[in-house]
Design an enzyme around this catalytic site. Structure first.
Site, mmCIF file in Angstrom:
data_model
loop_
_atom_site.group_PDB
_atom_site.id
_atom_site.type_symbol
_atom_site.label_atom_id
_atom_site.label_comp_id
_atom_site.label_asym_id
_atom_site.label_seq_id
_atom_site.Cartn_x
_atom_site.Cartn_y
_atom_site.Cartn_z
ATOM 1 N N LYS A 240 60.841 150.535 80.174
ATOM 2 C CA LYS A 240 61.104 151.860 79.594
ATOM 3 C C LYS A 240 59.761 152.492 79.288
ATOM 4 O O LYS A 240 59.435 152.841 78.151
ATOM 5 C CB LYS A 240 61.977 151.744 78.342
ATOM 6 C CG LYS A 240 62.511 153.088 77.840
ATOM 7 C CD LYS A 240 63.476 153.754 78.816
ATOM 8 C CE LYS A 240 64.081 155.020 78.191
ATOM 9 N NZ LYS A 240 64.953 155.741 79.162
ATOM 10 N N ASP A 272 67.541 152.415 82.161
ATOM 11 C CA ASP A 272 68.793 153.147 82.327
ATOM 12 C C ASP A 272 69.089 153.398 83.807
ATOM 13 O O ASP A 272 70.235 153.268 84.265
ATOM 14 C CB ASP A 272 68.786 154.450 81.534
ATOM 15 C CG ASP A 272 67.458 155.176 81.580
ATOM 16 O OD1 ASP A 272 66.536 154.695 82.265
ATOM 17 O OD2 ASP A 272 67.328 156.219 80.923
ATOM 18 N N ASP A 296 68.484 140.520 79.280
ATOM 19 C CA ASP A 296 69.732 140.081 78.664
ATOM 20 C C ASP A 296 70.863 141.039 79.035
ATOM 21 O O ASP A 296 71.959 140.636 79.423
ATOM 22 C CB ASP A 296 69.544 140.024 77.148
ATOM 23 C CG ASP A 296 70.571 139.148 76.448
ATOM 24 O OD1 ASP A 296 71.429 138.561 77.128
ATOM 25 O OD2 ASP A 296 70.512 139.064 75.210
ATOM 26 N N ASP A 300 74.002 140.424 82.151
ATOM 27 C CA ASP A 300 75.419 140.462 81.792
ATOM 28 C C ASP A 300 76.143 141.590 82.527
ATOM 29 O O ASP A 300 77.292 141.433 82.945
ATOM 30 C CB ASP A 300 75.585 140.622 80.282
ATOM 31 C CG ASP A 300 75.425 139.300 79.544
ATOM 32 O OD1 ASP A 300 75.080 138.301 80.202
ATOM 33 O OD2 ASP A 300 75.632 139.259 78.320
#
Length: 417
Positions: A240, A272, A296, A300
């Site tokens: 980011k 994003d 993380d 997922d």
């Protein structure tokens, strides 16, 4: 790092009840004696089932390890140890000193899950109000610190037999094969200062620090570049950098290291955008490099591409010493004891243990081929069930994996049949 994480460990002898339970857990696995080759290598595996469904999937993985190892002439010794909520129940801390000591002495660590204890099947975790050093999840951070692992490998693979299980369109998911490489020891999960305070208005404030050093970024980036070279030579670094200073340094260091790897195509995405592209067009990715929190989240999210978090293995590696190999799915206590959980993530973690932990590639391939064979034969747990396939539980799936393993024997040229 151990001091930063507050390694609250104690010297203790494990209770006799736990030792007895350990012998019972592995009684079924110990009868497997079908070596195609006489044992010529010996390894010790520290087995940490932990909490919840870890106690169901890890015995299946141990069976697969033992049989695949036997077929390759490997003598595997297993030592089961408590961690997480199970350790809190036994000795009052999430990571007993004995567990950490024996994990360090092992050749590899097979971990189930830390979280809720298997007996605490309630809506809220028993230890929610405990101090941080007495929460089950702290054991995982302490174990990583104690073993000095820093790189987390999370492969995302869509098995052709399971393409109908994906949450995406079939044509979007087909052929996806991604390796997510996540830094483990820096970033917002680990950096200081962190804690709680009160601001000038009297409001309670919780705060963490997002911080990466140049050496931390270089450490994990080199792992990612080396792995990308062994795959399709494409590396996407996720950060980011438009807002976070830690990400700005991250991008700078990854870009600089890319000059040392001219054969690897390097790209950068914001977190994003990367999340959107993982859903929109996942096949564009080969190797993804990112920090502890973004990794993380992305791994997922990526679990929905193959169709279930019950399919995702992982490895946590350091520069030397034993690595940690565990399914990504966590303790899932509401599923414990129902024989419905998918053991394939744990079994594929066992394959990663052979490949990355013990450098036994043939044994790793045996397990992976057995998993593929079981899927070819149509067996599915509830999370990946589709019309025309056969619903089985955790135990039956484990039995079918052993059956597939036992049907594949070494031949003179070392290949598998």
């Amino acid at each position: 790092m151990a001091g930063a994480l507050g390694l609250h460990v104690i010297t203790t002898q494990l209770p006799i009840a736990f030792i007895s339970a350990t012998k019972q857990t592995f009684r079924r696995a110990s009868v497997i004696r079908c070596a195609a080759n006489p044992p010529n290598k010996r390894y010790t595996i520290a087995v940490l089932p932990g909490d919840g469904v870890g106690n169901e999937v890890i015995p299946v993985a141990v069976d697969a390890l033992r049989l695949a190892g036997s077929l390759e002439g490997l003598d595997l010794r297993f030592e089961e140890l408590p961690i997480g909520g199970a350790a809190l129940e036994l000795v009052g801390v999430p990571l007993p000193e004995e567990t950490l000591r024996k994990a360090k002495q092992s050749d590899a660590v097979l971990l189930g899950a830390v979280g809720w204890h298997v007996l605490i099947l309630v809506d809220l975790p028993k230890w929610d109000n405990s101090p941080k050093h007495l929460k089950p999840i702290t054991a995982l951070l302490q174990l990583r610190a104690g073993l000095e692992v820093f790189s987390n490998l999370r492969p995302i693979t869509v098995f052709p037999q399971l393409v109908d299980s994906t949450y995406l369109r079939k044509d979007t998911a087909e052929g996806v094969d991604i390796m997510i490489i996540r830094e483990l020891t820096g970033g917002i999960y680990n950096a200081h200062p962190r804690g709680f305070t009160t601001n000038e208005q009297g409001d309670e404030v919780g705060f963490c620090t997002e911080s990466y050093s140049a050496s931390e970024v270089d450490h994990i980036a080199r792992v990612a570049f080396d792995i990308a070279k062994q795959r399709r030579s494409k590396l996407c670094s996720v950060d980011k950098a438009t807002i976070l200073e830690g990400s700005m340094l991250w991008r700078k260091r990854v870009t600089a290291m890319g000059l040392e790897y001219p054969e690897v195509e390097v790209s950068h995405l914001l977190i994003d955008t990367a999340a959107m592209d993982l859903v929109r067009y996942p096949r564009q990715f080969d190797t993804i490099l990112t920090g502890v929190m973004f990794g993380d989240i992305l791994s997922d999210l990526a679990a929905m591409i193959p169709g279930s978090v019950g399919l995702l293995p992982s490895a946590a590696l350091g520069d030397s010493g034993p690595g940690i190999f565990e399914p990504v799915h966590g303790s899932a206590p509401k599923h414990y004891g129902k024989d419905t959980v998918n053991p394939l993530a744990a079994v594929l973690s066992a394959a990663m243990l052979f490949r990355y932990g013990l450098k036994e590639e043939n044994a790793a391939q045996r397990i992976e081929k057995a998993v593929s064979d079981v899927l070819d034969r149509g067996f599915r747990t509830r999370d990946i069930l589709t019309p025309g396939t056969t619903l089985v539980g955790c135990k039956r799936m484990g039995e079918e994996i052993l059956r597939s393993l036992d049907a594949r024997v070494s031949v003179s040229n070392g290949s598998l049949v």
